[in-house]
Design a protein around this motif. Structure first.
Motif, PDB file in Angstrom:
ATOM      1  N   THR A  61      -0.767  -0.111  11.770  1.00  0.00           N
ATOM      2  CA  THR A  61      -0.092   0.981  11.511  1.00  0.00           C
ATOM      3  C   THR A  61      -0.273   1.212   9.999  1.00  0.00           C
ATOM      4  O   THR A  61      -0.599   2.080   9.480  1.00  0.00           O
ATOM      5  N   LEU A  62      -0.372   0.077   9.011  1.00  0.00           N
ATOM      6  CA  LEU A  62      -0.617   0.148   7.527  1.00  0.00           C
ATOM      7  C   LEU A  62      -2.057   0.703   7.342  1.00  0.00           C
ATOM      8  O   LEU A  62      -2.142   1.621   6.482  1.00  0.00           O
ATOM      9  N   TRP A  63      -3.009   0.173   8.147  1.00  0.00           N
ATOM     10  CA  TRP A  63      -4.266   0.626   8.124  1.00  0.00           C
ATOM     11  C   TRP A  63      -4.439   2.029   8.326  1.00  0.00           C
ATOM     12  O   TRP A  63      -5.335   3.019   7.679  1.00  0.00           O
ATOM     13  N   LEU A  64      -3.958   2.515   9.475  1.00  0.00           N
ATOM     14  CA  LEU A  64      -4.138   4.206   9.860  1.00  0.00           C
ATOM     15  C   LEU A  64      -3.457   4.720   8.694  1.00  0.00           C
ATOM     16  O   LEU A  64      -3.769   5.798   8.311  1.00  0.00           O
ATOM     17  N   LEU A  65      -2.231   4.335   8.128  1.00  0.00           N
ATOM     18  CA  LEU A  65      -1.352   5.111   7.184  1.00  0.00           C
ATOM     19  C   LEU A  65      -2.357   5.269   6.031  1.00  0.00           C
ATOM     20  O   LEU A  65      -2.399   6.410   5.188  1.00  0.00           O
ATOM     21  N   LEU A  66      -3.184   4.159   5.427  1.00  0.00           N
ATOM     22  CA  LEU A  66      -3.711   4.033   4.262  1.00  0.00           C
ATOM     23  C   LEU A  66      -5.051   5.042   4.419  1.00  0.00           C
ATOM     24  O   LEU A  66      -5.252   5.927   3.590  1.00  0.00           O
ATOM     25  N   LYS A  67      -5.812   5.108   5.740  1.00  0.00           N
ATOM     26  CA  LYS A  67      -6.836   5.998   5.819  1.00  0.00           C
ATOM     27  C   LYS A  67      -6.250   7.506   5.752  1.00  0.00           C
ATOM     28  O   LYS A  67      -6.984   8.474   5.333  1.00  0.00           O
ATOM     29  N   ARG A  68      -5.039   7.676   6.425  1.00  0.00           N
ATOM     30  CA  ARG A  68      -4.510   9.023   6.420  1.00  0.00           C
ATOM     31  C   ARG A  68      -4.403   9.607   4.940  1.00  0.00           C
ATOM     32  O   ARG A  68      -4.689  10.768   4.762  1.00  0.00           O
ATOM     33  N   MET A  69      -3.871   8.700   4.222  1.00  0.00           N
ATOM     34  CA  MET A  69      -3.393   9.075   2.737  1.00  0.00           C
ATOM     35  C   MET A  69      -4.621   9.476   1.931  1.00  0.00           C
ATOM     36  O   MET A  69      -4.530  10.157   0.997  1.00  0.00           O
TER      37      MET A  69
END
Length: 111
Positions: A61-69
């Motif tokens: 979840t954190l990895w996907l959030l980082l990519k999206r940000m």
């Protein structure tokens, strides 16, 4: 299970996490974060102070959030990581990817 509360401080969304970031918690957090990002949020802080544990699904979840940000040219800061969570992120190689500050008082200087 995870609980989240969201506060806004001068255009920065602060998401406080409480509980366990396991598979179900990661799904719930992802839904909450999706809603924030879909509303146009580009400045985000995740406060891990109340987090008890984190599983692999939480890392995803954190990895996907980082990519999206990054795609949105936003800013993401993680703060108040408990030692156990910080150790998990370190082993996974995530500490070098994320901007992490020790406590909430240091967060506001980042924006």
């Amino acid at each position: 299970m995870i609980e989240t509360t969201v506060e806004e401080h001068s255009g920065v969304q602060l998401v406080r996490l409480r509980g366990r970031l396991d598979r179900e918690g990661a799904r719930l957090l992802q839904e909450r974060l999706d809603a924030l990002l879909n509303s146009g949020v580009t400045k985000l802080v995740l406060d891990f102070n109340g987090l008890e544990s984190m599983a692999g699904a939480g890392l995803q979840t954190l990895w996907l959030l980082l990519k999206r940000m990054r795609r949105a040219k936003g800013k993401l800061v993680l703060c108040c990581l408990p030692d156990a969570v910080l150790a998990i992120m370190d082993v996974a190689g995530f500490c070098s990817l994320f901007h992490i500050v020790q406590d909430e008082s240091g967060v506001w200087n980042e924006f």
